[in-house]
Write an enzyme that holds these catalytic residues in place. Structure first.
Site, short mmCIF file in Angstrom:
data_model
loop_
_atom_site.label_atom_id
_atom_site.label_comp_id
_atom_site.label_asym_id
_atom_site.label_seq_id
_atom_site.Cartn_x
_atom_site.Cartn_y
_atom_site.Cartn_z
N GLY B 18 11.16 5.96 16.17
CA GLY B 18 11.51 4.29 16.02
C GLY B 18 12.47 4.46 14.65
O GLY B 18 12.18 5.04 14.12
N TYR B 159 3.39 -1.46 -6.37
CA TYR B 159 4.83 -1.41 -6.35
C TYR B 159 4.47 -2.02 -7.61
O TYR B 159 4.93 -1.51 -8.50
CB TYR B 159 5.02 -1.74 -5.51
CG TYR B 159 5.07 -1.62 -4.43
CD1 TYR B 159 5.42 -2.65 -3.55
CD2 TYR B 159 4.54 -0.54 -3.69
CE1 TYR B 159 6.03 -2.23 -2.23
CE2 TYR B 159 4.82 0.35 -2.74
CZ TYR B 159 4.71 -0.84 -1.27
OH TYR B 159 4.82 -0.36 -0.46
N GLU B 209 -9.50 -6.42 -5.52
CA GLU B 209 -9.07 -7.61 -4.93
C GLU B 209 -10.44 -8.02 -5.12
O GLU B 209 -11.70 -7.47 -5.00
CB GLU B 209 -8.73 -7.77 -3.83
CG GLU B 209 -7.06 -6.85 -3.03
CD GLU B 209 -6.38 -6.86 -2.12
OE1 GLU B 209 -5.67 -6.70 -2.02
OE2 GLU B 209 -6.81 -8.15 -1.21
N HIS B 245 -6.18 -10.16 3.12
CA HIS B 245 -7.00 -9.40 3.35
C HIS B 245 -8.33 -10.03 4.29
O HIS B 245 -7.94 -10.60 3.17
CB HIS B 245 -7.08 -7.99 2.76
CG HIS B 245 -5.35 -7.07 2.16
ND1 HIS B 245 -5.66 -7.07 0.63
CD2 HIS B 245 -4.40 -7.55 2.45
CE1 HIS B 245 -3.98 -6.41 1.11
NE2 HIS B 245 -4.06 -6.61 1.79
#
Lengths: 378, 294
Positions: B18, B159, B209, B245
């Protein structure tokens, strides 16, 4: 997640054998009267919307006669419930109920296992009701009924009603497993004075990720109207969007970082106009939709674009946004913080268009909260 | 292995041909991680990114010393690709993709548990042991080798946090992205155990979270060895709205930000509430862990 209305949920589950009251969905107060006449008074009038807590929002009324059926259904059709106005109202026979139970099937995320939840005292009381019975569904998709049988024996239910509750529990599990749903719930399951067991309300929440292989459920999900704006946005442009009412537009990537930036905006004395995560569609069309969404938020005076690219190359992001801003010429200022993959090149691209690429998110937030509506581009 | 990925990682990339997958493979190779084969049904016999492509994982295993699979296929074929890897004997499978049906996630979580396989994902950038190996697509420049272990539900957040830590001279031992889906493979507790048992990790930071109940499980782990801290986002999130999410929905009262932070603090786990609280908190944490920052 994709919530079906009560009517659609009941239709689906009735096909699996769930006993439901006599009812018909109507689209006008006149139709409501016709159906109510046919069913016989009193009737329940219930807005059909994918919202939770209709009762608390005033979306369920009882009509004793034709005048009330017309008046109450008119009010329901002309009201908003959690910002949604109903297209349809369910007219349903009133059941005289002695006992209410709760039956739900869902995945316990923590234990990563599907389970049946049973509780005596359904309806709005569920949240405060301590003692729910939790039965893990077997790997083969069947329900162990012995724990439920023991539990029901300790309650004041006739033998026939107990057997019926078990039958219903099993069919809810079958429906849940076959449709790969997120939640299948009957709340409340009513026991009438003459011992009948009937679902007074039902809710099926589909897993959007499984709809591609659940054609029946997908067809029902498409019938849910009206939809929340953020659900429509998600479907059309694959952006996660929640309006928040503030003046600082936010276009971000990744739910965690988006929330962290919202927190920073608040700490800097501002308020985010929206939660907008475009990580699922970091393309020119996705960004275009994102800018349009931000511009539609009332009172927006600046927009912070904060993206840290892993898979997403942020120099391409910079090119996309520069082109879009040039084409749309929006009347607000744009503040950029693009980091991660190809960040250095992104800084160059932005500089050529007269934008600064802030190195830290704190600096970018301060700039976004601090700047009133002049364009940052030269 | 160190924690999950290191110099001994021999990677099969499922779906390697891909467009995104071939880019990711080359990025992983550039990081120094050894990719030994690709598996794409119907494309066996080709070469991609300099490695042989096979039709079946079993064939790739027979021809190489592969021990890890990175699954880069669309969600409707993901379950079968992952099951194939597990059946072929792979003990670490990483599936970064999103869109996995919840019922598939449950099946896979159960399978991984039964076969003693580590299944990382879904919806994650992957796993990186900076300086040693990378199995995923996190931006390499954000990471530096050190003694802080990290477990994160959010890719983007990991990140940013790692970039800040690396800039401040605080390196990472292994960063495990457990993903943001409501039903995940490797649970938070298991990821923590891996880092707690790793002699290259002196302290652990969890990036959390709102939503879910796993944060409460952290409270019960204090005193098990390495010092633990949490960075919790979502302080400004409105109650009752779904943000991103599917797992990040606040519903009942017990789930509010303030309540979770208090519960963690009361059990002796320091909590950073904003990004700029992280560095000082982590410095203190590592000092308690007895190591240098790296």
């Amino acid at each position: 997640m994709s919530q079906l209305t009560e009517h659609l949920s009941k239709s689906l589950l009735a096909a699996w054998g769930l006993p439901i009251p006599l009812s018909e969905s109507v689209r006008s107060p006149e139709q409501a009267v016709t159906v109510a006449d046919r069913i016989g008074y009193p009737v329940m009038l219930k807005v059909q919307l994918p919202v939770v807590s209709r009762l608390r929002l005033g979306g369920v009324r009882r009509a004793e006669n034709r005048d009330e059926a017309h008046e109450f259904s008119s009010t329901l059709f002309n009201s908003s419930f959690d910002e949604l106005q109903p297209n349809s109202v369910l007219v349903e026979e009133c059941m005289s109920v002695e006992q209410e139970l709760y039956l739900g099937v869902t995945c316990n995320d923590r234990h990563r296992a599907h389970a049946l939840i049973f509780s005596a005292g359904g309806g709005a009381a569920l949240e405060t009701h301590g003692q729910a019975l939790n039965i893990s569904i077997r790997p083969d998709g069947t329900l162990p009924t012995v724990p439920l049988r023991h539990h029901l024996q300790g309650m004041s239910l006739s033998t026939r009603a107990q057997a019926e509750v078990i039958r219903i529990a099993e069919l809810l599990v079958r429906a849940y497993m076959a449709s790969e749903a997120r939640i299948v719930e009957v709340n409340p399951l009513g026991i009438t004075v003459d011992g009948r067991v009937v679902a007074l309300d039902a809710r099926v929440v589909a897993d959007v990720n499984a709809l591609y292989r659940q054609p029946g459920l997908a067809a029902l999900a498409r019938q849910v109207a009206p939809r929340r704006p953020e659900d429509l946005v998600r479907e059309q442009s694959r952006l996660e969007f929640v309006p928040l009412g503030g003046q600082i537009g936010l276009i971000s990537g990744g739910a965690g970082m988006t929330m962290a930036v919202m927190d920073l905006i608040e700490a800097a004395g501002g308020q985010a106009a929206c939660f907008l995560d475009c990580s699922a569609n970091p393309t020119p069309s996705g960004f275009s939709s994102a800018i349009n969404l931000v511009l539609r938020q009332p009172g927006v005076r600046s927009c912070l674009i904060s993206i840290i690219g892993g898979l997403t190359l942020v120099d391409k992001v910079a090119v996309n946004f520069v082109d879009l801003i040039d084409a749309k010429r929006p009347p607000i200022s744009f503040v950029f913080r693009l980091a991660g993959a190809n960040a250095g090149r992104a800084t160059q691209v932005l500089a050529q268009a007269g934008f600064k690429n802030y190195e830290t998110i704190e600096e970018a937030v301060r700039a976004a909260v601090g700047t009133p509506g002049e364009s940052a581009a030269s | 292995m160190t924690v999950l990925v290191d110099k001994s990682t021999q990677l099969i990339v499922q779906g390697i041909t891909g467009r995104m997958a071939s880019w990711i493979t080359e990025d992983i190779q550039a990081y120094g991680t050894e990719v030994v084969a690709g598996v794409v049904p119907g494309k066996g016999g080709r070469t991609q990114a300099g490695v042989p492509v096979f039709d079946f994982v079993e064939e790739a295993m027979a021809a190489t010393n592969a021990n890890t699979c990175l699954v880069l296929v669309p969600p409707h074929t993901a379950r079968e690709a992952i099951v194939e890897a597990v059946d072929a004997g792979i003990k670490l499978v990483v599936y970064p993709g999103d869109g996995l049906p919840i019922h598939d996630a449950v099946r896979l979580a159960k399978l991984a548990e039964e076969r003693k396989v580590v299944f990382v994902g879904p919806n994650t950038p992957g796993v990186i042991s900076p300086g040693l190996a990378k199995v995923g697509f996190m931006p390499s420049a954000c990471y530096a080798r050190g003694v802080l272990g990290i477990v994160s539900k959010s890719g983007s957040l990991s990140y940013e946090v790692c970039w800040r830590l690396s800039r401040a001279g605080i390196g990472q031992s292994t960063v495990i992205g457990i993903g943001g889906d409501p039903v995940r493979g490797l649970p938070l507790g298991d990821a923590l155990s891996l880092l707690e048992n790793d002699d290259e990790t002196d302290a652990v930071l969890v990036l959390g979270e709102i939503g879910g109940t796993e944060e409460y499980d952290l409270a019960s782990r204090v005193g098990n060895g390495k010092p633990l801290a949490v960075f919790m986002v979502g302080r400004s999130a409105p109650h009752g709205r779904r943000l991103g999410h599917a797992g990040a929905l606040i519903t009942g009262h017990s789930d509010t930000y303030e309540v979770k932070v208090r519960a963690l603090q009361q059990s002796g786990i320091p909590v950073a509430k904003t990004l700029n609280e992280i560095i000082p908190l982590v410095r203190r944490l590592i000092a308690r862990g007895g190591g240098k920052e790296g």
